[in-house]
Each structure stands twice: as structure tokens, then as C-alpha cells.
Design a protein around this motif. Structure first.
Motif, mmCIF file in Angstrom:
data_model
loop_
_atom_site.group_PDB
_atom_site.id
_atom_site.type_symbol
_atom_site.label_atom_id
_atom_site.label_comp_id
_atom_site.label_asym_id
_atom_site.label_seq_id
_atom_site.Cartn_x
_atom_site.Cartn_y
_atom_site.Cartn_z
ATOM 1 N N GLN A 1 -10.265 -6.643 16.634
ATOM 2 C CA GLN A 1 -9.941 -6.432 18.047
ATOM 3 C C GLN A 1 -11.192 -5.979 18.787
ATOM 4 N N VAL A 2 -11.376 -6.522 19.965
ATOM 5 C CA VAL A 2 -12.523 -6.179 20.802
ATOM 6 C C VAL A 2 -12.017 -5.469 22.045
ATOM 7 N N GLN A 3 -12.643 -4.359 22.369
ATOM 8 C CA GLN A 3 -12.327 -3.649 23.605
ATOM 9 C C GLN A 3 -13.459 -3.862 24.599
ATOM 10 N N LEU A 4 -13.066 -4.175 25.835
ATOM 11 C CA LEU A 4 -14.048 -4.430 26.888
ATOM 12 C C LEU A 4 -13.766 -3.495 28.061
ATOM 13 N N HIS B 1 -16.291 -5.073 17.498
ATOM 14 C CA HIS B 1 -16.708 -6.289 16.808
ATOM 15 C C HIS B 1 -18.217 -6.402 16.921
ATOM 16 N N THR B 2 -18.803 -7.156 16.037
ATOM 17 C CA THR B 2 -20.244 -7.385 16.115
ATOM 18 C C THR B 2 -20.577 -8.117 17.405
ATOM 19 N N PHE B 3 -21.261 -7.413 18.291
ATOM 20 C CA PHE B 3 -21.510 -7.939 19.634
ATOM 21 C C PHE B 3 -22.258 -9.266 19.588
ATOM 22 N N GLY B 4 -23.180 -9.393 18.663
ATOM 23 C CA GLY B 4 -23.986 -10.603 18.588
ATOM 24 C C GLY B 4 -23.203 -11.846 18.241
ATOM 25 N N THR C 1 -10.273 -20.202 26.626
ATOM 26 C CA THR C 1 -11.031 -20.157 25.367
ATOM 27 C C THR C 1 -11.624 -18.781 25.080
ATOM 28 N N TYR C 2 -11.373 -17.825 25.944
ATOM 29 C CA TYR C 2 -11.815 -16.454 25.714
ATOM 30 C C TYR C 2 -10.701 -15.675 25.017
ATOM 31 N N ASP C 3 -11.086 -14.826 24.079
ATOM 32 C CA ASP C 3 -10.106 -14.137 23.246
ATOM 33 C C ASP C 3 -9.747 -12.743 23.761
ATOM 34 N N PHE C 4 -10.658 -12.114 24.484
ATOM 35 C CA PHE C 4 -10.439 -10.736 24.918
ATOM 36 C C PHE C 4 -10.886 -10.569 26.369
#
Length: 124
Positions: A1-4, A27-30, A110-113
Motif C-alpha cells: 500500500q502506498v500513502q500519498l 513502497h519503494t519510491f523509485g 492506470t494509477y493505483d494510488f
């Protein structure tokens, strides 16, 4: 899970500048492609700018070319949107988004978060 989490929005006069930032965690930002979208009242969410995982490829919507610049900072896990020469039609809620793969930079599906958004108002 990615938090923005977005920051940097506000009220600015026409011709002014703002710098939006989006901090990513979880998540690994790169490994993430990043994008900015915006949504004005009563309108659909639309693409503004995007940057590939490597940072070497950037994309801008036609109306912001020459005014907005997207960049990413791997050390801080942030993606930034520098907005210059702002116009009243730039008024919207701006959203940061992240994609793992199978990414089409202007296609929101196509974006997940997604972040919660930050309001930008351009008015005199």
C-alpha cells in the motif's frame, strides 16, 4: 500500500506561482511512476503532468506546457509540481497519483494510488 500526501496549495493571484509537493510512503519510491491530475468544480478529473520512475521522462498536458514543471526527489520520496504564470483556469483541486506498472501517463485509470488533493485557487 502506498500513502500519498499533497501540500502547497493555496490562493494566488493570476501570474503568480505555487509549488505543490506530494510525499509518498509505503513502497519503494523509485518503482513508482507519478502523476498530477486536477479537478475543477463540476468537471472531470484531468491529467496535468507525469514523470516516469527514472525521472528521465516527463509529460505535460498541452495547456500547462512552459508553465508547469514536474520533478521527483528520490532522497525525500517526493514529487513536485512547480506552477508558474498561473491563470484563473488553473483553479482546481490537484491530486497526486502513483502507478506500479502498465502505466499510461495521462490515463487516470492506470494509477493505483491517489492522494486526498490540495486546493489551488487563482484569483485576483
Amino acid at each position: 500500500q502506498v500513502q500519498l500526501g499533497e501540500s502547497g496549495g493555496g490562493l494566488v493571484q493570476p501570474g503568480g506561482s505555487l509549488r505543490l509537493a506530494c510525499a509518498a510512503s509505503g513502497h519503494t519510491f523509485g518503482n513508482l511512476a507519478m502523476g498530477w491530475f486536477r479537478q475543477a468544480p463540476g468537471q472531470e478529473r484531468v491529467f496535468v503532468a507525469a514523470i516516469a520512475q527514472s525521472g528521465r521522462s516527463t509529460y505535460n498536458e498541452e495547456s500547462v506546457k512552459g508553465r508547469f514543471t514536474i520533478s521527483r526527489d528520490g532522497a525525500k520520496n517526493t514529487v513536485n509540481l512547480q506552477m508558474n504564470n498561473l491563470k484563473p483556469e488553473d483553479t482546481a483541486v490537484y491530486y497526486c497519483a502513483a502507478a506500479y506498472s502498465n502505466w499510461r501517463y495521462s490515463d487516470a485509470s492506470t494509477y493505483d494510488f491517489w492522494g486526498q488533493g490540495t486546493q489551488v485557487t487563482v484569483s485576483s
